[in-house]
Design a protein around this motif. Structure first.
Motif, mmCIF file in Angstrom:
data_model
loop_
_atom_site.group_PDB
_atom_site.id
_atom_site.type_symbol
_atom_site.label_atom_id
_atom_site.label_comp_id
_atom_site.label_asym_id
_atom_site.label_seq_id
_atom_site.Cartn_x
_atom_site.Cartn_y
_atom_site.Cartn_z
ATOM 1 N N LYS B 206 26.847 20.821 34.758
ATOM 2 C CA LYS B 206 25.461 21.204 34.263
ATOM 3 C C LYS B 206 25.597 21.739 33.133
ATOM 4 C CE LYS B 206 24.527 18.219 38.489
ATOM 5 N NZ LYS B 206 23.775 18.813 39.094
ATOM 6 N N TYR B 207 26.084 22.526 32.720
ATOM 7 C CA TYR B 207 25.926 23.306 31.157
ATOM 8 C C TYR B 207 26.173 25.051 32.119
ATOM 9 C CZ TYR B 207 23.365 18.409 30.527
ATOM 10 O OH TYR B 207 23.654 17.535 29.866
ATOM 11 N N GLN B 208 26.117 25.350 33.284
ATOM 12 C CA GLN B 208 26.439 25.437 33.680
ATOM 13 C C GLN B 208 27.601 26.778 33.486
ATOM 14 O OE1 GLN B 208 23.536 28.332 33.798
ATOM 15 N NE2 GLN B 208 22.201 26.569 32.969
ATOM 16 N N LEU B 209 28.155 27.677 33.697
ATOM 17 C CA LEU B 209 29.168 28.525 34.668
ATOM 18 C C LEU B 209 28.632 28.421 36.278
ATOM 19 C CD1 LEU B 209 30.453 30.763 31.628
ATOM 20 C CD2 LEU B 209 31.342 28.232 32.359
ATOM 21 N N GLU B 210 29.448 27.707 37.175
ATOM 22 C CA GLU B 210 28.964 28.300 37.965
ATOM 23 C C GLU B 210 30.112 29.033 39.098
ATOM 24 O OE1 GLU B 210 28.477 24.220 40.170
ATOM 25 O OE2 GLU B 210 26.627 24.267 39.822
ATOM 26 N N PRO B 211 29.617 29.898 39.782
ATOM 27 C CA PRO B 211 31.381 30.958 41.010
ATOM 28 C C PRO B 211 32.329 29.559 41.474
ATOM 29 C CG PRO B 211 28.972 31.953 40.755
ATOM 30 C CD PRO B 211 28.922 30.805 39.445
ATOM 31 N N VAL B 212 32.988 29.779 41.569
ATOM 32 C CA VAL B 212 34.584 29.204 42.570
ATOM 33 C C VAL B 212 35.093 30.121 43.510
ATOM 34 C CG1 VAL B 212 36.263 28.290 42.681
ATOM 35 C CG2 VAL B 212 34.371 27.263 40.705
ATOM 36 N N ALA B 213 34.227 29.853 44.983
ATOM 37 C CA ALA B 213 35.209 30.642 45.298
ATOM 38 C C ALA B 213 36.430 30.295 45.699
ATOM 39 C CB ALA B 213 34.725 30.334 46.964
ATOM 40 N N LEU B 214 37.237 31.619 45.821
ATOM 41 C CA LEU B 214 38.830 31.899 45.871
ATOM 42 C C LEU B 214 39.941 31.570 46.846
ATOM 43 C CD1 LEU B 214 40.025 34.311 42.327
ATOM 44 C CD2 LEU B 214 40.575 31.356 42.842
ATOM 45 N N VAL B 215 40.450 30.624 47.064
ATOM 46 C CA VAL B 215 40.727 30.748 48.414
ATOM 47 C C VAL B 215 42.578 31.210 47.643
ATOM 48 C CG1 VAL B 215 42.243 29.159 49.855
ATOM 49 C CG2 VAL B 215 40.096 28.573 48.588
ATOM 50 N N LYS B 216 42.781 32.515 48.001
ATOM 51 C CA LYS B 216 43.127 33.307 48.224
ATOM 52 C C LYS B 216 43.962 34.335 48.941
ATOM 53 C CE LYS B 216 44.433 35.729 43.323
ATOM 54 N NZ LYS B 216 44.262 35.713 42.438
ATOM 55 N N ASN B 217 45.206 34.062 49.191
ATOM 56 C CA ASN B 217 45.439 35.117 50.971
ATOM 57 C C ASN B 217 47.091 35.586 50.076
ATOM 58 O OD1 ASN B 217 48.155 33.169 51.639
ATOM 59 N ND2 ASN B 217 46.292 32.101 52.026
ATOM 60 N N GLU B 218 47.960 36.473 50.278
ATOM 61 C CA GLU B 218 48.770 36.697 49.360
ATOM 62 C C GLU B 218 50.096 36.206 50.012
ATOM 63 O OE1 GLU B 218 50.121 40.062 47.424
ATOM 64 O OE2 GLU B 218 47.695 39.828 48.271
ATOM 65 N N SER B 219 50.303 35.528 51.238
ATOM 66 C CA SER B 219 51.576 35.101 51.301
ATOM 67 C C SER B 219 51.547 33.694 49.971
ATOM 68 C CB SER B 219 51.701 34.495 52.589
ATOM 69 O OG SER B 219 50.376 33.474 52.818
ATOM 70 N N SER B 220 50.467 33.100 49.670
ATOM 71 C CA SER B 220 51.123 31.637 49.264
ATOM 72 C C SER B 220 50.748 32.347 47.485
ATOM 73 C CB SER B 220 48.827 30.902 48.831
ATOM 74 O OG SER B 220 48.560 32.055 48.936
ATOM 75 N N THR B 221 50.450 33.447 47.331
ATOM 76 C CA THR B 221 50.380 34.276 45.500
ATOM 77 C C THR B 221 51.919 34.438 45.895
ATOM 78 O OG1 THR B 221 48.228 34.388 46.294
ATOM 79 C CG2 THR B 221 49.723 35.671 44.209
ATOM 80 N N THR B 222 52.201 35.106 46.541
ATOM 81 C CA THR B 222 53.733 35.998 47.096
ATOM 82 C C THR B 222 54.813 34.093 46.582
ATOM 83 O OG1 THR B 222 53.922 35.880 49.061
ATOM 84 C CG2 THR B 222 53.772 38.061 47.635
ATOM 85 N N HIS B 223 54.488 33.189 47.867
ATOM 86 C CA HIS B 223 55.249 32.019 47.637
ATOM 87 C C HIS B 223 55.404 31.671 46.288
ATOM 88 C CE1 HIS B 223 57.114 28.468 49.394
ATOM 89 N NE2 HIS B 223 56.449 27.666 48.604
ATOM 90 N N HIS B 224 53.997 30.991 45.736
ATOM 91 C CA HIS B 224 54.283 30.501 44.388
ATOM 92 C C HIS B 224 55.064 31.172 43.556
ATOM 93 C CE1 HIS B 224 51.491 28.144 46.324
ATOM 94 N NE2 HIS B 224 51.837 27.365 46.051
ATOM 95 N N LEU B 225 54.936 32.886 43.515
ATOM 96 C CA LEU B 225 54.863 33.212 41.760
ATOM 97 C C LEU B 225 56.242 34.008 43.157
ATOM 98 C CD1 LEU B 225 53.836 34.900 39.422
ATOM 99 C CD2 LEU B 225 53.571 36.274 40.292
ATOM 100 N N LYS B 226 57.892 33.269 41.901
ATOM 101 C CA LYS B 226 59.191 33.798 41.982
ATOM 102 C C LYS B 226 58.948 34.565 41.243
ATOM 103 C CE LYS B 226 60.468 29.205 42.904
ATOM 104 N NZ LYS B 226 59.447 28.765 41.781
ATOM 105 N N PRO B 227 60.660 35.330 41.856
ATOM 106 C CA PRO B 227 60.961 36.597 41.154
ATOM 107 C C PRO B 227 61.007 36.545 39.017
ATOM 108 C CG PRO B 227 62.134 36.820 43.139
ATOM 109 C CD PRO B 227 61.348 35.361 43.249
ATOM 110 N N ASN B 228 60.771 37.316 38.847
ATOM 111 C CA ASN B 228 60.610 36.858 36.926
ATOM 112 C C ASN B 228 62.191 36.805 36.746
ATOM 113 O OD1 ASN B 228 61.273 36.474 34.682
ATOM 114 N ND2 ASN B 228 59.502 37.881 34.545
ATOM 115 N N SER B 229 62.730 35.872 35.770
ATOM 116 C CA SER B 229 64.398 35.566 35.796
ATOM 117 C C SER B 229 64.235 36.034 34.245
ATOM 118 C CB SER B 229 64.513 34.214 36.365
ATOM 119 O OG SER B 229 63.756 33.261 35.768
ATOM 120 N N PHE B 230 63.722 36.392 33.956
ATOM 121 C CA PHE B 230 63.864 36.580 32.387
ATOM 122 C C PHE B 230 64.180 37.631 31.871
ATOM 123 C CE2 PHE B 230 61.927 32.452 31.455
ATOM 124 C CZ PHE B 230 61.952 31.469 30.385
#
Lengths: 260, 230
Positions: B206-230
């Motif tokens: 509705k023409y505004q920027l509404e803050p969105v609550a982040l569902v962020k926990n350490e385990s989910s982040t590290t689970h999805h972010l694999k070690p860099n292979s480059f």
């Protein structure tokens, strides 16, 4: 900032590939025509050979020649949104102005050399090589004068320089109109075709109304009609400048809708 | 933390369509901020306003302490991907980046090559961009956005068309930029990108920027972010 961007654009434009392309235009078109006219024509003076050499192919393709010198590379940038990514590095108006100026400069240089180098070769060097057989002239014979040969009384080189500059200025105007049309017309094929159509339609219309002395063809390459006063060449050129001014003003006002 | 990007009461209509009304937004230095919203909601226009490509109808946008549109038409030191990758089709990736780098003349050929390698492109490759896959074109767009060590990155869908390994690599890269103190504003249709990368998220509604609550926990982040292979 503009001077810096001009240097950058010149460095980007002057590549081996482009140099080869421009040299090919400058050398090949007059050479092909020169070899077409060297047999079967009776020449008395080198200047006649020059007139014949820069007739035919070059006048027919003139707007195309002016457009293909630099604008295809601009079209490449425009077509694939490259210009968007220059905008965080240089203001858009500086970028576009530098492109327009480099287009004008390179078109001017190439079209100038396209005329001036054959002139130098034919008037100053060819006679030593003896490729053309010149018929002996006599006092009763009159070599037809053409527009701009008024300047021959100031010396052949003066004529060559002025006439080549005239062709170059026309080339610059045609390619600048095409450049600005590319900014404003969504179909680049149409944008690049308009100067070519303008040139040939105006030739046709002036012929239709029996005022061929004012046609673009006969004022830029005035070898198909007898000598006219110099002011006549300014008539279609002024019209061309008016078109250029209109397209320029429209482009400035339409900046938000540019095809970039 | 200092504010790097600030929008004050920004309103914008684009081609007759209202996109934003009195929007306020502050983005802190060294953070990653996500903008989400449906297609056509105005994400690209918002980014274009921050870059100075278009101006707000009302309100002001200040980037790095300078109001865009007043004394400056575009912010210094900003890297962008907007709409889609831009390139010169008949040149190689290296030549494309070189031609952009020549404008400012700040970086060497080695730096360009190094950046290409960082995003997973081969600088020596003779392949012209017209023969690149969509993913390679996207990597080229990322390379031009970061090659001059731009401190503010405005990235519209930076993960588009990238394979899983490249997505992982670019995520690592963006997080390393964040730790260096660079500020990143990005959009993504992939919630995982947002969850892993963003410190704050705003939804255009509705023409505004509404803050969105982040569902962020350490385990989910590290689970999805694999070690860099480059």
């Amino acid at each position: 900032m503009l001077s810096n961007q001009l240097v950058v654009e010149l460095k980007r434009a002057i590549t081996k590939k482009n140099l080869f392309f421009w040299i090919s235009i400058i050398v090949l078109l007059p050479t092909v025509r020169f070899y077409m006219v060297k047999e079967g024509y009776q020449f008395y003076e080198p200047i006649e050979v020059f007139h014949e050499t820069v007739s035919g192919i070059i006048p027919l393709l003139f707007p195309v020649i002016a457009i293909i010198i630099y604008l295809p590379s601009f079209l490449q940038e425009q077509r694939n949104k490259f210009i968007t990514y220059t905008r965080t590095r240089v203001p858009l108006h500086i970028y576009i102005t530098s492109k327009g100026l480099v287009n004008a400069l390179l078109t001017g240089i190439v079209t100038f050399l396209l005329i001036f180098l054959p002139f130098l070769f034919i008037v100053y060097f060819e006679q030593k090589l003896g490729i053309i057989h010149y018929s002996p002239s006599n006092e009763h014979m009159r070599i037809p004068a053409v527009t701009f040969s008024q300047f021959l009384s100031h010396g052949a080189l003066t004529y060559g320089l002025i006439y080549s500059s005239w062709v170059a200025v026309n080339g610059i105007v045609y390619s600048t109109i095409a450049f600005m049309l590319l900014l404003n017309v969504s179909n680049p094929f149409i944008a690049l075709s308009i100067p070519f159509l303008f040139y040939h339609i105006l030739n046709f219309v002036t012929g239709l109304f029996h005022v061929a002395i004012f046609s673009p063809l006969s004022t830029i390459f005035p070898f198909n009609i007898e000598q006219q006063p110099l002011w006549t060449v300014l008539v279609p050129f002024s019209f061309l400048l008016i078109v250029l001014a209109i397209v320029f003003v429209f482009s400035i006002r339409n900046e938000n809708e540019w095809m970039i | 933390m200092s504010i790097v990007i600030s929008l004050k009461n920004v309103s914008k209509s684009y081609k007759g369509l209202t996109l934003f009304q009195n929007v306020n937004l502050d983005i802190e230095k060294g953070s990653i901020c996500g903008i989400v919203g449906p297609n056509g909601s105005g994400k690209s226009v918002l980014f274009k306003m921050i870059c100075g490509f278009v101006f707000p109808d009302e309100g002001s946008i200040v980037v790095d302490g300078v109001e865009i549109g007043k004394s400056k038409r575009f912010p210094d030191n900003i890297g962008i991907i907007i709409d889609r990758p831009g390139y010169i089709a008949n040149k190689t990736g290296f030549q494309n980046l070189k031609e952009l780098a020549m404008i400012r003349g700040k970086i060497s050929d080695e730096k360009i090559a190094e950046t290409m390698e960082k995003v997973g492109l081969q600088p020596q490759a003779k392949q012209k961009v017209k023969h690149y896959s969509l993913g390679m074109k996207q990597k080229l767009a990322i390379a031009q956005a970061i090659m001059e060590d731009q401190q503010i990155l405005i990235l519209d869908e930076p993960f588009n068309a990238l394979d899983a390994e490249s997505v992982n690599n670019i995520r690592h890269l963006l997080l390393s930029f964040k730790s260096e103190g660079r500020t990143i504003l990005l959009t993504s249709h992939n919630q995982e990108d947002i969850d892993i990368l963003c410190d704050r998220v705003f939804r255009i509604n509705k023409y505004q920027l509404e803050p969105v609550a982040l569902v962020k926990n350490e385990s989910s982040t590290t689970h999805h972010l694999k070690p860099n292979s480059f």
